[in-house]
Design a protein around this motif. Structure first.
Motif, PDB file in Angstrom:
ATOM      1  N   SER A 113       0.841  -1.199   0.000  1.00 36.36           N
ATOM      2  CA  SER A 113       0.000   0.000   0.000  1.00 36.36           C
ATOM      3  C   SER A 113       0.877   1.250   0.000  1.00 36.36           C
ATOM      4  N   SER A 114       0.410   2.271  -0.687  1.00 44.17           N
ATOM      5  CA  SER A 114       1.144   3.550  -0.720  1.00 44.17           C
ATOM      6  C   SER A 114       0.838   4.393   0.515  1.00 44.17           C
ATOM      7  N   LYS A 115      -0.214   4.020   1.247  1.00 43.12           N
ATOM      8  CA  LYS A 115      -0.597   4.793   2.432  1.00 43.12           C
ATOM      9  C   LYS A 115       0.333   4.496   3.600  1.00 43.12           C
ATOM     10  N   ARG A 116       0.734   5.542   4.307  1.00 44.25           N
ATOM     11  CA  ARG A 116       1.597   5.379   5.471  1.00 44.25           C
ATOM     12  C   ARG A 116       0.970   5.952   6.738  1.00 44.25           C
ATOM     13  N   SER A 117      -0.157   6.594   6.597  1.00 44.00           N
ATOM     14  CA  SER A 117      -0.843   7.148   7.768  1.00 44.00           C
ATOM     15  C   SER A 117      -2.279   6.636   7.781  1.00 44.00           C
ATOM     16  N   PRO A 118      -2.958   6.690   8.919  1.00 42.87           N
ATOM     17  CA  PRO A 118      -4.296   6.079   9.023  1.00 42.87           C
ATOM     18  C   PRO A 118      -5.316   6.740   8.098  1.00 42.87           C
ATOM     19  N   PHE A 119      -6.203   5.884   7.570  1.00 39.48           N
ATOM     20  CA  PHE A 119      -7.320   6.438   6.810  1.00 39.48           C
ATOM     21  C   PHE A 119      -8.446   6.770   7.780  1.00 39.48           C
ATOM     22  N   PRO A 120      -9.506   7.441   7.317  1.00 42.81           N
ATOM     23  CA  PRO A 120     -10.582   7.876   8.223  1.00 42.81           C
ATOM     24  C   PRO A 120     -11.132   6.714   9.046  1.00 42.81           C
ATOM     25  N   PRO A 121     -11.574   6.988  10.250  1.00 41.34           N
ATOM     26  CA  PRO A 121     -11.969   5.944  11.190  1.00 41.34           C
ATOM     27  C   PRO A 121     -13.255   5.214  10.848  1.00 41.34           C
ATOM     28  N   ARG A 122     -13.803   5.442   9.642  1.00 40.59           N
ATOM     29  CA  ARG A 122     -15.023   4.723   9.291  1.00 40.59           C
ATOM     30  C   ARG A 122     -14.730   3.223   9.091  1.00 40.59           C
ATOM     31  N   GLU A 123     -13.454   2.894   8.838  1.00 37.22           N
ATOM     32  CA  GLU A 123     -13.098   1.475   8.693  1.00 37.22           C
ATOM     33  C   GLU A 123     -12.786   0.885  10.069  1.00 37.22           C
ATOM     34  N   SER A 124     -12.801  -0.450  10.131  1.00 40.40           N
ATOM     35  CA  SER A 124     -12.466  -1.122  11.382  1.00 40.40           C
ATOM     36  C   SER A 124     -11.032  -0.811  11.771  1.00 40.40           C
ATOM     37  N   THR A 125     -10.794  -0.647  13.054  1.00 37.96           N
ATOM     38  CA  THR A 125      -9.443  -0.332  13.510  1.00 37.96           C
ATOM     39  C   THR A 125      -8.829  -1.457  14.320  1.00 37.96           C
ATOM     40  N   ILE A 126      -9.286  -2.665  14.079  1.00 41.51           N
ATOM     41  CA  ILE A 126      -8.616  -3.810  14.697  1.00 41.51           C
ATOM     42  C   ILE A 126      -8.398  -4.853  13.620  1.00 41.51           C
ATOM     43  N   PHE A 127      -7.354  -5.681  13.825  1.00 45.86           N
ATOM     44  CA  PHE A 127      -7.198  -6.814  12.935  1.00 45.86           C
ATOM     45  C   PHE A 127      -8.423  -7.687  13.129  1.00 45.86           C
ATOM     46  N   GLY A 128      -9.161  -7.930  12.052  1.00 46.79           N
ATOM     47  CA  GLY A 128     -10.395  -8.686  12.237  1.00 46.79           C
ATOM     48  C   GLY A 128     -10.695  -9.572  11.070  1.00 46.79           C
ATOM     49  N   ARG A 129     -11.922 -10.002  11.009  1.00 51.42           N
ATOM     50  CA  ARG A 129     -12.333 -10.960   9.992  1.00 51.42           C
ATOM     51  C   ARG A 129     -13.089 -10.241   8.887  1.00 51.42           C
ATOM     52  N   ASP A 130     -12.793 -10.603   7.672  1.00 57.91           N
ATOM     53  CA  ASP A 130     -13.608 -10.104   6.582  1.00 57.91           C
ATOM     54  C   ASP A 130     -14.742 -11.109   6.387  1.00 57.91           C
ATOM     55  N   PRO A 131     -15.672 -10.850   5.483  1.00 62.84           N
ATOM     56  CA  PRO A 131     -16.824 -11.748   5.359  1.00 62.84           C
ATOM     57  C   PRO A 131     -16.474 -13.174   5.003  1.00 62.84           C
TER      58      PRO A 131
END
Length: 594
Positions: free
Chosen positions: A570-588
């Motif tokens: 990923s090119s991102k190095r800083s957090p994206f907006p908090p609308r996404e989950s912020t823990i390592f979790g399960r996808d569907p």
């Protein structure tokens, strides 16, 4: 006749080559095995022809002595360090015509201590007289020589020879070492040898190591004496220091958060090498808590004094008169257990328990850059190891025993706090839920355990951190100097090489399975794939593991969009907006396998 075997022996034309035996835990050379050759280009150059000729002509005893002489003289001439392992046909020792005492005379003439010579007895030969062999071996041992059994598992004698001879070293035949990382049956065999060796106080050497994967598997099983082309080839000039230094760092434990012996070291009371014994006795009388006193020569540990020994000497009728005015070198133990201050506790424990003379000690010496750092308690070492193991068991994933979420978070938070440059990889399987539905949860667990083993061999084997979030999700933390891309590419290659064994022939042929979709319809799903999302967090912007988890989760989702296994940075190095989950979790797609 000038090319005959008797001529080669008489003219001393046999050539010893030396192959190193490594102590991978200490990063040093334990010793060398002497391998004998005839003259280059000669019909008797190689061992099979050389010893075959000796057997046909009845010269096995003469050839054996000539080989020993050539090896020991070269060892002395080249001023080699460590042990010298010499191969001996056990039946030669039973030959009544075989001269006695030749090896002892030669080592004495050359000034080589007998305890540096290891007599290797190959178990490939049928033993005609086990009792006679035991008596011959006992004679060598009484003279100070060490004994090894070579080629264990390759021939006739096996465990019977081992139980009767009780060798100092056992060398496992290369058959059981080749591809051991891919063969569970070989691993079971080697593990049983390790268990037997521990009970019989023999040290295990693995022969024939030809790849990094084999070495890492052996290290993870607790074998640290290793030999093979991967570590060094036979050569007339012995290896002075390890060439393959990357291989000698040892197999790192699952979590790098391991305490070192520095935490156990206390300054303690030390003794100078020139101090008189009566002064030490007075020091011990003044403080009953002193049990062990390190002996230093210009701040370098050279021995250790034990309270019980000094007190025993002075309790005898003539002890004080004999020893009072002598310096401590006359009564100190000259081979104390010395451990570097950065040694992990588990590693220090192995060093102490592997040392037959040190297993009952109360203290060991800790050094820093070779100089005295402190004295540490064996009891304190074992207590801390027990605490570590309980902590690991508490936070480990029960299916794979890899570190779970708490150690993962701690690893990432520590990297952020230290402002380290690091990468995080999030691993997830594609199409795992339909696979679970068709093949069942038990088979799904086997797949997860296989993936965990694959990741562990590659990532932990490279000294990096690996954790298991749950289900089919894994997380790795790569140091700045680690080539994470190469490791991930290797994982993908091995994943697809080994994957077919988890499918039926029919599913392998059609390259997928038919399973029920979420909408209740029959649908075709390709074979499993592995998606790897990699991020390079900016410690200035990421406050804690939650921020890194958000970045890694998004990268993993992007990697899963590819139709085949894929590694995406990923090119991102800083957090994206908090609308996404912020823990390592399960996808569907993730199921409930733990």
């Amino acid at each position: 006749m000038s090319d005959s075997l008797p001529s080669l022996i008489a003219q001393r034309r046999l050539r010893p080559l030396f192959q190193p035996i490594m102590d991978t835990r200490q990063g040093r050379i334990l010793g060398h095995e002497a391998l004998i050759r005839g003259p280059a280009g000669h019909r008797l150059e190689y061992p099979a022809a050389l010893f075959g000729e000796a057997k046909l002509t009845g010269l096995l005893s003469e050839l054996d002595l000539a080989c020993r002489e050539a090896a020991i003289q070269a060892y002395c001439r080249q001023q080699m360090d460590g042990y010298l392992f010499i191969n001996v046909n056990p039946n030669v020792l039973l030959d009544k015509q075989h001269p006695r005492g030749c090896t002892q005379r030669l080592t004495r003439e050359l000034g080589i201590p007998a305890e540096r010579i290891v007599i290797e007895l190959s178990e490939q030969y049928p033993i005609q007289d086990p009792e006679g062999l035991k008596a011959a071996v006992d004679r060598y041992r009484e003279l100070g020589f060490l004994i090894a059994i070579d080629d264990l598992g390759a021939g006739y004698s096996g465990l019977k020879l081992w139980s009767e001879v009780r060798p100092d070293y056992v060398k496992i035949d290369r058959y059981f070492i080749q591809h051991i990382h891919q063969d569970p049956i070989k691993r079971e065999f080697v593990q049983s040898i390790i268990t037997l060796a521990r009970g019989m106080q023999s040290r295990v050497i693995a022969e024939g190591i030809e790849s990094r994967e084999e070495l890492q598997q052996l290290q993870s099983m607790g074998i640290h004496y290793c030999q093979g082309y991967y570590l060094g080839r036979p050569d007339a000039r012995p290896l002075r220091r390890p060439d393959n230094t990357d291989a000698l760092h040892g197999h790192r434990t699952l979590s790098r958060h391991k305490e070192t012996v520095a935490m156990l070291a206390r300054p303690g009371v030390t003794v100078d090498i020139g101090e008189k014994i009566h002064d030490v006795f007075d020091t011990l009388l003044a403080d009953s808590r002193l049990l062990s006193l390190p002996v230093l020569d210009q701040d370098v540990p050279v021995g250790i004094l034990r309270r019980e020994k000094i007190m025993e000497l002075f309790s005898g009728a003539f002890g004080r008169a004999l020893y009072a005015n002598k310096d401590v070198r006359h009564v100190m133990e000259t081979r104390p257990v010395v451990v570097d201050w950065q040694t992990a506790l588990e590693q220090a424990s192995s060093m102490i328990t592997d040392d037959d003379d040190a297993s009952a000690l109360q203290h060991f010496i800790v050094t820093r850059q070779g100089r005295y750092y402190g004295l540490a308690s064996v009891r304190g070492l074992l207590r801390n190891i027990t605490e570590q193991r309980l902590l690991h068991a508490r936070y480990a994933n029960p299916l794979t025993l890899l570190p779970g979420n708490v150690p993962i978070y701690r690893e990432i938070d520590e990297a952020l706090q230290q402002q380290r440059d690091f990468h995080v990889a999030y691993f997830d399987l594609n199409h795992f839920k339909p696979y679970n539905d068709v093949y069942g949860y038990a088979q799904g667990d086997k797949v997860i355990q296989w993936v965990a083993r694959l990741l562990q061999e590659t990532i932990v084997g490279a000294g990096q951190f690996l954790g298991h979030v749950g289900g089919d999700d894994f997380v790795a933390v790569f140091d700045a100097d680690c080539d994470w891309r190469r490791l991930c590419d290797r994982i993908i290659r091995r994943f697809h090489q080994e994957l077919p064994e988890f499918y039926t022939a029919e599913d392998r042929l059609r390259r997928g399975i038919v399973a029920q979709s979420r909408h209740g319809e029959q649908q075709f799903y390709p074979l499993l794939g592995i998606a790897i999302g990699v991020v390079h967090p900016d410690p200035q912007c990421c406050q804690c593991h939650h921020d890194v988890a958000a970045l890694a989760s998004e990268a993993k989702h992007l990697a899963k969009q590819h139709p085949r296994s894929h590694c995406l940075l990923s090119s991102k190095r800083s957090p994206f907006p908090p609308r996404e989950s912020t823990i390592f979790g399960r996808d569907p797609e993730t199921n409930h396998n733990k």
